[in-house]
Write a protein that holds these residues in place. Structure first.
Motif, PDB file in Angstrom:
ATOM      1  N   ALA A  16       0.878  -1.168   0.000  1.00 38.07           N
ATOM      2  CA  ALA A  16       0.000   0.000   0.000  1.00 38.07           C
ATOM      3  C   ALA A  16       0.914   1.217   0.000  1.00 38.07           C
ATOM      4  O   ALA A  16       1.912   1.246   0.718  1.00 38.07           O
ATOM      5  N   ALA A  17       0.600   2.202  -0.828  1.00 34.62           N
ATOM      6  CA  ALA A  17       1.452   3.381  -0.948  1.00 34.62           C
ATOM      7  C   ALA A  17       0.602   4.638  -1.040  1.00 34.62           C
ATOM      8  O   ALA A  17      -0.569   4.586  -1.406  1.00 34.62           O
ATOM      9  N   VAL A  18       1.227   5.769  -0.707  1.00 30.26           N
ATOM     10  CA  VAL A  18       0.576   7.072  -0.803  1.00 30.26           C
ATOM     11  C   VAL A  18       1.516   8.020  -1.538  1.00 30.26           C
ATOM     12  O   VAL A  18       2.711   8.066  -1.250  1.00 30.26           O
ATOM     13  N   CYS A  19       0.972   8.769  -2.499  1.00 28.19           N
ATOM     14  CA  CYS A  19       1.715   9.825  -3.168  1.00 28.19           C
ATOM     15  C   CYS A  19       0.943  11.124  -2.987  1.00 28.19           C
ATOM     16  O   CYS A  19      -0.285  11.120  -2.903  1.00 28.19           O
ATOM     17  N   ILE A  20       1.672  12.240  -2.952  1.00 31.58           N
ATOM     18  CA  ILE A  20       1.077  13.551  -2.722  1.00 31.58           C
ATOM     19  C   ILE A  20       1.213  14.384  -3.994  1.00 31.58           C
ATOM     20  O   ILE A  20       2.282  14.398  -4.620  1.00 31.58           O
ATOM     21  N   VAL A  21       0.125  15.067  -4.373  1.00 33.00           N
ATOM     22  CA  VAL A  21       0.157  15.876  -5.590  1.00 33.00           C
ATOM     23  C   VAL A  21       1.290  16.891  -5.548  1.00 33.00           C
ATOM     24  O   VAL A  21       1.680  17.346  -4.480  1.00 33.00           O
ATOM     25  N   THR A  22       1.829  17.207  -6.696  1.00 33.82           N
ATOM     26  CA  THR A  22       2.953  18.118  -6.961  1.00 33.82           C
ATOM     27  C   THR A  22       4.294  17.571  -6.476  1.00 33.82           C
ATOM     28  O   THR A  22       5.275  18.283  -6.471  1.00 33.82           O
ATOM     29  N   THR A  23       4.359  16.307  -6.057  1.00 34.82           N
ATOM     30  CA  THR A  23       5.626  15.707  -5.640  1.00 34.82           C
ATOM     31  C   THR A  23       5.940  14.485  -6.500  1.00 34.82           C
ATOM     32  O   THR A  23       5.067  13.929  -7.157  1.00 34.82           O
ATOM     33  N   ASP A  24       7.186  14.072  -6.462  1.00 34.13           N
ATOM     34  CA  ASP A  24       7.603  12.878  -7.186  1.00 34.13           C
ATOM     35  C   ASP A  24       7.019  11.646  -6.502  1.00 34.13           C
ATOM     36  O   ASP A  24       7.035  11.550  -5.283  1.00 34.13           O
ATOM     37  N   CYS A  25       6.502  10.736  -7.286  1.00 36.91           N
ATOM     38  CA  CYS A  25       5.894   9.513  -6.752  1.00 36.91           C
ATOM     39  C   CYS A  25       6.839   8.345  -7.021  1.00 36.91           C
ATOM     40  O   CYS A  25       6.720   7.640  -8.008  1.00 36.91           O
ATOM     41  N   SER A  26       7.816   8.182  -6.143  1.00 35.23           N
ATOM     42  CA  SER A  26       8.776   7.100  -6.254  1.00 35.23           C
ATOM     43  C   SER A  26       8.460   6.088  -5.155  1.00 35.23           C
ATOM     44  O   SER A  26       8.424   6.439  -3.980  1.00 35.23           O
ATOM     45  N   LEU A  27       8.205   4.846  -5.542  1.00 34.17           N
ATOM     46  CA  LEU A  27       7.744   3.838  -4.593  1.00 34.17           C
ATOM     47  C   LEU A  27       8.804   2.779  -4.328  1.00 34.17           C
ATOM     48  O   LEU A  27       9.468   2.297  -5.254  1.00 34.17           O
ATOM     49  N   THR A  74       5.990  12.804 -11.419  1.00 41.91           N
ATOM     50  CA  THR A  74       5.365  13.832 -10.591  1.00 41.91           C
ATOM     51  C   THR A  74       3.858  13.775 -10.741  1.00 41.91           C
ATOM     52  O   THR A  74       3.334  13.737 -11.849  1.00 41.91           O
ATOM     53  N   VAL A  75       3.189  13.769  -9.609  1.00 41.39           N
ATOM     54  CA  VAL A  75       1.730  13.717  -9.594  1.00 41.39           C
ATOM     55  C   VAL A  75       1.198  15.139  -9.749  1.00 41.39           C
ATOM     56  O   VAL A  75       1.697  16.059  -9.109  1.00 41.39           O
ATOM     57  N   ILE A  76       0.179  15.324 -10.597  1.00 39.15           N
ATOM     58  CA  ILE A  76      -0.397  16.648 -10.805  1.00 39.15           C
ATOM     59  C   ILE A  76      -1.827  16.699 -10.277  1.00 39.15           C
ATOM     60  O   ILE A  76      -2.432  15.669 -10.016  1.00 39.15           O
ATOM     61  N   PHE A  77      -2.347  17.920 -10.135  1.00 40.41           N
ATOM     62  CA  PHE A  77      -3.736  18.079  -9.690  1.00 40.41           C
ATOM     63  C   PHE A  77      -4.658  17.371 -10.665  1.00 40.41           C
ATOM     64  O   PHE A  77      -4.403  17.306 -11.860  1.00 40.41           O
ATOM     65  N   GLY A  78      -5.752  16.841 -10.171  1.00 41.71           N
ATOM     66  CA  GLY A  78      -6.704  16.137 -11.020  1.00 41.71           C
ATOM     67  C   GLY A  78      -6.460  14.638 -11.049  1.00 41.71           C
ATOM     68  O   GLY A  78      -7.271  13.878 -11.533  1.00 41.71           O
ATOM     69  N   ASP A  79      -5.295  14.210 -10.535  1.00 41.56           N
ATOM     70  CA  ASP A  79      -4.963  12.786 -10.521  1.00 41.56           C
ATOM     71  C   ASP A  79      -5.296  12.130  -9.192  1.00 41.56           C
ATOM     72  O   ASP A  79      -4.960  10.985  -8.965  1.00 41.56           O
ATOM     73  N   MET A  80      -5.935  12.851  -8.281  1.00 44.53           N
ATOM     74  CA  MET A  80      -6.183  12.315  -6.948  1.00 44.53           C
ATOM     75  C   MET A  80      -7.205  11.184  -6.979  1.00 44.53           C
ATOM     76  O   MET A  80      -8.084  11.143  -7.835  1.00 44.53           O
ATOM     77  N   GLY A  81      -7.030  10.245  -6.067  1.00 43.46           N
ATOM     78  CA  GLY A  81      -7.932   9.108  -5.974  1.00 43.46           C
ATOM     79  C   GLY A  81      -7.170   7.861  -5.599  1.00 43.46           C
ATOM     80  O   GLY A  81      -6.002   7.903  -5.226  1.00 43.46           O
ATOM     81  N   GLN A  82      -7.831   6.725  -5.710  1.00 48.16           N
ATOM     82  CA  GLN A  82      -7.198   5.444  -5.390  1.00 48.16           C
ATOM     83  C   GLN A  82      -7.029   4.626  -6.667  1.00 48.16           C
ATOM     84  O   GLN A  82      -7.932   4.540  -7.484  1.00 48.16           O
ATOM     85  N   TYR A  83      -5.848   4.050  -6.819  1.00 50.65           N
ATOM     86  CA  TYR A  83      -5.504   3.258  -7.992  1.00 50.65           C
ATOM     87  C   TYR A  83      -5.030   1.873  -7.556  1.00 50.65           C
ATOM     88  O   TYR A  83      -4.497   1.709  -6.462  1.00 50.65           O
ATOM     89  N   GLN A  84      -5.198   0.886  -8.425  1.00 44.56           N
ATOM     90  CA  GLN A  84      -4.619  -0.428  -8.175  1.00 44.56           C
ATOM     91  C   GLN A  84      -3.151  -0.380  -8.599  1.00 44.56           C
ATOM     92  O   GLN A  84      -2.822   0.217  -9.619  1.00 44.56           O
TER      93      GLN A  84
END
Length: 121
Positions: A16-27, A74-84
């Motif tokens: 399970a992971a969390v990314c924050i908008v406007t930041t790099d999403c490195s898992l 990088t996560v941008i606005f509008g991409d928020m939500g839950q993904y598989q």
């Protein structure tokens, strides 16, 4: 009972992971002997069009690596939500976890020059 050999199950563990908008999403991708060329993607459904996709980078692929990393950008606005989170290797795709993308909602505010303007986030 006759022993015929042994079985090794390779690939990432449930995550399970969390990314924050406007930041790099490195898992960090925990697992066992994650094969070279495997991919991790985030999608509304595995096997469908990926929202984000990355090659899993391991330092010791196929030789006992316990984890790897996947940079989904990088996560941008509008991409928020839950993904598989989907792991792909050799034509096979499977769900290995979930990714929550969080952050403030994009909103428009009007302020009048010379007057106090308070914006609550």
């Amino acid at each position: 009972i006759v022993e015929l050999g042994h079985l090794e199950v390779v690939g990432p563990y449930d995550m399970a992971a969390v990314c924050i908008v406007t930041t790099d999403c490195s898992l960090e991708v925990p697992g066992f002997r994650t094969p070279v060329g495997s991919r991790l993607s985030a999608s509304s459904t595995c096997g469908g069009t990926a929202w984000r996709d990355a090659i899993v980078q391991t330092s010791e692929a196929l030789s006992g690596a316990e984890s790897g990393t996947a940079d989904l950008g990088t996560v941008i606005f509008g991409d928020m939500g839950q993904y598989q989170l989907c792991w792909q290797v050799g034509g096979h795709v499977m769900v290995v976890g979930v990714l929550d993308v969080v952050g403030p909602e994009a909103e428009e505010h009007d302020c009048t020059m010379g007057l106090s303007c308070v914006v609550t986030v």
